[in-house]
Design a protein around this motif. Structure first.
Motif, PDB file in Angstrom:
ATOM      1  N   GLU B  34     -10.910   6.036  -5.992  1.00  0.00           N
ATOM      2  CA  GLU B  34      -9.877   5.336  -5.218  1.00  0.00           C
ATOM      3  C   GLU B  34      -9.059   6.338  -4.412  1.00  0.00           C
ATOM      4  OE1 GLU B  34      -9.725   2.019  -5.509  1.00  0.00           O
ATOM      5  OE2 GLU B  34      -7.843   1.497  -4.538  1.00  0.00           O
ATOM      6  N   ASN B  36      -5.621   7.138  -2.268  1.00  0.00           N
ATOM      7  CA  ASN B  36      -4.261   6.584  -2.307  1.00  0.00           C
ATOM      8  C   ASN B  36      -3.934   5.994  -0.930  1.00  0.00           C
ATOM      9  OD1 ASN B  36      -3.687   8.872  -0.797  1.00  0.00           O
ATOM     10  ND2 ASN B  36      -1.774   9.304  -1.880  1.00  0.00           N
ATOM     11  N   SER B  37      -2.742   5.503  -0.761  1.00  0.00           N
ATOM     12  CA  SER B  37      -2.458   4.695   0.436  1.00  0.00           C
ATOM     13  C   SER B  37      -2.403   5.517   1.715  1.00  0.00           C
ATOM     14  CB  SER B  37      -1.148   3.923   0.256  1.00  0.00           C
ATOM     15  OG  SER B  37      -0.147   4.818  -0.150  1.00  0.00           O
ATOM     16  N   THR B  38      -2.231   6.844   1.596  1.00  0.00           N
ATOM     17  CA  THR B  38      -2.254   7.670   2.801  1.00  0.00           C
ATOM     18  C   THR B  38      -3.594   8.361   2.982  1.00  0.00           C
ATOM     19  OG1 THR B  38      -1.464   9.585   1.584  1.00  0.00           O
ATOM     20  CG2 THR B  38       0.206   8.168   2.612  1.00  0.00           C
ATOM     21  N   LYS B  99      -5.582   2.533  -9.778  1.00  0.00           N
ATOM     22  CA  LYS B  99      -4.905   2.052  -8.575  1.00  0.00           C
ATOM     23  C   LYS B  99      -3.672   2.927  -8.358  1.00  0.00           C
ATOM     24  CE  LYS B  99      -7.516  -0.900  -6.946  1.00  0.00           C
ATOM     25  NZ  LYS B  99      -8.126  -2.106  -7.303  1.00  0.00           N
ATOM     26  N   TRP B 100      -3.514   3.372  -7.118  1.00  0.00           N
ATOM     27  CA  TRP B 100      -2.361   4.209  -6.771  1.00  0.00           C
ATOM     28  C   TRP B 100      -1.157   3.341  -6.444  1.00  0.00           C
ATOM     29  CZ3 TRP B 100      -2.317   9.457  -7.016  1.00  0.00           C
ATOM     30  CH2 TRP B 100      -3.559  10.113  -7.040  1.00  0.00           C
ATOM     31  N   PRO B 102       2.160   3.288  -3.996  1.00  0.00           N
ATOM     32  CA  PRO B 102       2.581   3.984  -2.775  1.00  0.00           C
ATOM     33  C   PRO B 102       3.646   5.018  -3.121  1.00  0.00           C
ATOM     34  CG  PRO B 102       2.554   1.617  -2.449  1.00  0.00           C
ATOM     35  CD  PRO B 102       2.341   1.844  -3.905  1.00  0.00           C
ATOM     36  N   SER B 186       2.437  -5.988  -3.600  1.00  0.00           N
ATOM     37  CA  SER B 186       3.085  -5.398  -2.440  1.00  0.00           C
ATOM     38  C   SER B 186       4.595  -5.261  -2.646  1.00  0.00           C
ATOM     39  CB  SER B 186       2.808  -6.238  -1.185  1.00  0.00           C
ATOM     40  OG  SER B 186       3.086  -7.600  -1.444  1.00  0.00           O
ATOM     41  N   PRO B 235      -2.484  -8.310   0.183  1.00  0.00           N
ATOM     42  CA  PRO B 235      -1.833  -7.063   0.613  1.00  0.00           C
ATOM     43  C   PRO B 235      -0.437  -7.233   1.180  1.00  0.00           C
ATOM     44  CG  PRO B 235      -3.616  -7.673   2.106  1.00  0.00           C
ATOM     45  CD  PRO B 235      -3.710  -8.579   0.941  1.00  0.00           C
ATOM     46  N   HIS B 294      -7.506  -5.488   4.951  1.00  0.00           N
ATOM     47  CA  HIS B 294      -6.194  -4.866   5.115  1.00  0.00           C
ATOM     48  C   HIS B 294      -5.230  -5.780   5.843  1.00  0.00           C
ATOM     49  CE1 HIS B 294      -8.693  -1.262   4.329  1.00  0.00           C
ATOM     50  NE2 HIS B 294      -7.619  -0.890   3.677  1.00  0.00           N
ATOM     51  N   PRO B 425      -7.934   5.063   4.070  1.00  0.00           N
ATOM     52  CA  PRO B 425      -7.241   3.939   4.697  1.00  0.00           C
ATOM     53  C   PRO B 425      -7.112   4.029   6.212  1.00  0.00           C
ATOM     54  CG  PRO B 425      -5.733   5.290   3.416  1.00  0.00           C
ATOM     55  CD  PRO B 425      -7.098   5.753   3.089  1.00  0.00           C
ATOM     56  N   GLN B 426      -7.148   5.236   6.771  1.00  0.00           N
ATOM     57  CA  GLN B 426      -7.031   5.320   8.233  1.00  0.00           C
ATOM     58  C   GLN B 426      -8.234   5.934   8.904  1.00  0.00           C
ATOM     59  OE1 GLN B 426      -3.775   7.131   6.994  1.00  0.00           O
ATOM     60  NE2 GLN B 426      -2.881   5.095   6.725  1.00  0.00           N
TER      61      GLN B 426
END
Lengths: 257, 446
Positions: B34, B36-38, B99-100, B102, B186, B235, B294, B425-426
């Motif tokens: 997994e 993380n969000s960044t 799961k991370w 944020p 969220s 999300p 997303h 994620p990006q």
């Protein structure tokens, strides 16, 4: 769907999977065993269909033979002396050669429709949430009922009377269940094991079926397994309630371990 | 799909792996991955209960070709094997999901779970330590106060960077059955943990209490016909979550409607095609993973042979269906025999929700571009993955003449399966777990 031979191996495979899941690390996986029970049900349906078709063919064959006999009896060329009628003469009529001892599939369809729902077996289940062990008298064992009923072929292995008749559900502490349950189930289901072995007798390839393994597993899971075969359309009137119950009993038995 | 055929592959192995990948230990098998969000951190969990966290290098001008490699940042033992004496059951230490959370301060937080217990881990850096204590010397021994003649103020001295992981919360004793998923809300205050029959809602601060919000256990276990296989929060909408079942259906629930969300607000199911019915129909329709897009408008589900994208506004059939490895349909019997039919493949969206990815056998993984409808099969293997090599698309030959680069269905190695993958994620960076090896592929930038 595939034929009956594949169904047999699937049944065998599925039971082995459920058996081995009891000893694997991490405990019994509910999801996997539920899926395996679906395969078991599907395979059993196909297997039964094939067996019923076989039995139907056998019955039709018997009828043809009867007709042949009657024709033979009416044959004007034969003397009317019944003493001269020998079994060997049957061989003169091709296609009506009688196998004096035809393979004996259990004729359970017809007798199941007639037999009373008399026999009871037990399922022992452990509720994982409340840790309560319950021993319940279930519905009926499809094939047990048939073989015990007087209408069926004579039973070379008479069913021993239930050694521990106990209609009320018993509750026990979960902690000591494992060894006690094993003993109880083996004694209760010895009869069913014998019956299942006889049913599997005429199979051409006993190694493939691995009947002793299956019988041992049947003895553990009891009525739930036999109830799985109760999905045939012509048995629905009798078995519809038990069909659902038995699949569930199967699952409960899975959960119990 | 040009961009997906050019990669800079890097291979990472957990420290205890034996060199050859064919004789690894069972404990090294990666069980979850997994980002993380960044995308700065990548966590892996394995069957031995360990978590390894990788961190992306900062881009440096002196070494431009080493653009953002991932290096090991922290390793810790998250879960240990346990024994439930009441039920005589061993509880596996295998990490099922990570799961991370944020990032809200300098430290990183993640949730990791095995079959029964969820833990919140804090990963923090320490690069200074105090020196110059009065009452103890540098070795830590207490000094005799009568020998102290002067006082000094301790100062913080730099030290080698140390990354430490501490368990901040342990959420236990809430699940009778095996936990299959966790999902952070969220609102960043709650999360759900899901087992075969129940979904529980937790507050991240409170460990001795959880709320049961879904319970599909029948009053009579004889009537059990389906189990929950996965659950995820929406999300954006903190009141909405979805859970998938072994029967191939997905239910969307709104927590505002009732305390117990047994009544779904939406029900997604595609009717079964009777012409494809087989002994294994129930198994292959069981959903192994469910993921919101997303943007929150779509749901993706993975069953044994397909990936489906559902529009949240359309419940009666999926928007798109992609065949992952339909050539396995004729081999279901042998896949049942060797237990491969029970493999639970995951699926992931890319950052823009335009591409979806999932794994297969023979260390193959598949990507589907939703816009161009093109797909590609790639392989994660040592031989094909030299640094800066370009991954070559692979093809499975289904019958007839096999071309030179194709592989026939019977030659597929079913012990090499890619169950777990994750997408940055990006950016176009993917991490693929192949048994005990982790492959990280990056899009090449010119």
């Amino acid at each position: 769907m595939e034929g009956a031979v594949d169904a047999q191996s699937l049944i065998s495979m599925s039971l082995m999977k459920i058996h081995s899941s009891r000893t694997q690390r991490g405990g019994i996986k509910l999801h996997k065993n539920l899926l395996v029970s679906f395969v078991l049900r599907n395979a059993r349906q196909v297997y039964l269909k094939e067996r019923y078709a076989q039995i139907y063919r056998m019955q039709q064959y018997q009828e043809v033979l009867t007709v042949c006999d009657e024709i033979q009896e009416l044959d004007p060329l034969d003397p009317l002396d019944p003493d001269l009628e020998e079994p060997g003469q049957d061989a003169a009529l091709p296609g009506c050669g009688k196998d004096p001892d035809p393979p004996d599939p259990p004729d359970y369809p017809s007798c199941c429709l007639e037999a009373p729902l008399s026999h009871c077996t037990r399922t022992t289940v452990l509720d994982l949430d409340t840790h309560v062990v319950t021993t319940v008298e279930n519905g009926f064992l499809h094939q047990d009922c048939c073989c015990a009923a007087p209408q069926c072929a004579p039973d070379p292995n008479p069913e021993p009377p239930d050694p521990n008749p106990d209609p009320a559900p018993r509750k026990r502490k979960g902690g000591f269940r494992s060894s006690e349950e094993e003993e109880e189930e083996v004694s209760d289901f010895t009869g069913s094991r014998k019956r299942l072995k006889r049913e599997d007798g005429p199979e051409p390839n006993p190694e493939q079926l691995d009947s002793s393994n299956i019988s041992n597993l049947i003895s553990i899971f009891g009525s739930g397994f036999s109830g799985l075969l109760s999905r045939q359309a012509d048995l629905e009137q009798i078995c519809s309630k038990q069909a659902l119950a038995s699949l569930g009993a199967w699952t409960r038995a899975i959960v119990a371990f | 799909m040009k961009c997906f055929s050019r990669y800079l592959p890097y291979i990472f192995r957990p420290p205890s792996t034996i060199l050859s990948s064919t004789c690894h230990t069972e404990a090294d098998i990666i069980s979850t991955v997994e980002f993380n969000s960044t995308g700065e951190l990548l966590a892996t969990g394995d069957k031995g209960g360990r978590v390894v966290v990788f961190q992306r290098e900062q881009e440096s001008k002196t070494q431009p070709h080493r653009r953002g490699e991932y290096n090991v940042y922290s390793t810790f033992q998250s879960h240990e094997p346990e024994f439930d004496y009441l039920k005589s059951l061993e509880i596996e230490e295998k990490i099922n999901k990570i799961k991370w959370l944020p990032q809200q301060n300098a430290a990183y937080f993640l949730l990791s779970t095995n079959d029964k217990t969820v833990k919140l881990w804090k990963i923090s850096e320490r690069d200074k330590r105090p020196e110059g204590y009065n009452l103890k010397d540098e070795d830590g021994r207490i000094r005799d106060p009568s020998t102290i003649t002067s006082l000094r103020v301790p100062v913080l001295q730099p030290m080698d960077l140390m990354v430490e992981a501490t368990a901040r919360r342990v959420f236990s004793n809430a699940h009778t059955y095996h936990i299959n998923s966790i999902s952070v809300n969220s609102d960043l205050q709650t999360y759900i943990s899901t087992d075969d029959l129940r979904v529980n809602l937790w507050n991240l601060e409170i460990t001795d209490r959880s709320f049961n919000i879904v319970d599909i256990k029948p009053a009579n276990m004889e009537e059990l016909t389906e189990v929950i296989t996965s659950a995820e929060f929406h999300p954006q909408h903190c009141h909405t979550f979805a859970y998938s079942s072994s029967k191939g259906s997905i239910r969307l629930c709104d927590m505002r409607q009732a305390a117990l969300c047994d009544r779904h607000s939406k029900y997604f199911e595609e009717p079964e095609d009777p012409s494809t019915r087989s002994f294994f129909s129930e198994i292959i329709s069981s959903i192994s993973d469910v993921k919101f897009s997303h943007n929150g408008r779509y749901l993706m589900t993975r069953d044994y042979l397909t990936v489906k994208v559902w529009d949240l506004q359309m419940e009666n059939k999926p928007l798109e269906t992609y065949q992952v490895h339909d050539y396995l349909r004729g081999k279901l019997c042998s896949l049942y025999e060797n237990d491969c039919i029970f493999d639970k493949f995951e699926c992931v969206w890319n950052g823009s929700d335009s591409v979806i990815m999932t794994g297969s056998y023979n260390n193959f993984f598949r990507m589907f571009d939703r816009n161009t409808k093109r797909d590609v099969t790639l392989e994660a293997s040592r031989e094909n993955s030299k640094p800066r090599a370009i991954l070559k698309p692979r093809k499975v030959c289904v019958g007839g003449k096999r071309r030179k680069d194709e592989i026939s269905v019977d030659s597929l190695d079913f012990s090499k399966k890619i169950l777990h993958t994750t997408w940055h994620p990006q950016e176009n960076i993917i991490a693929v777990a192949a048994t005990n090896n982790l492959y990280i592929f990056q899009d090449k930038v010119n």
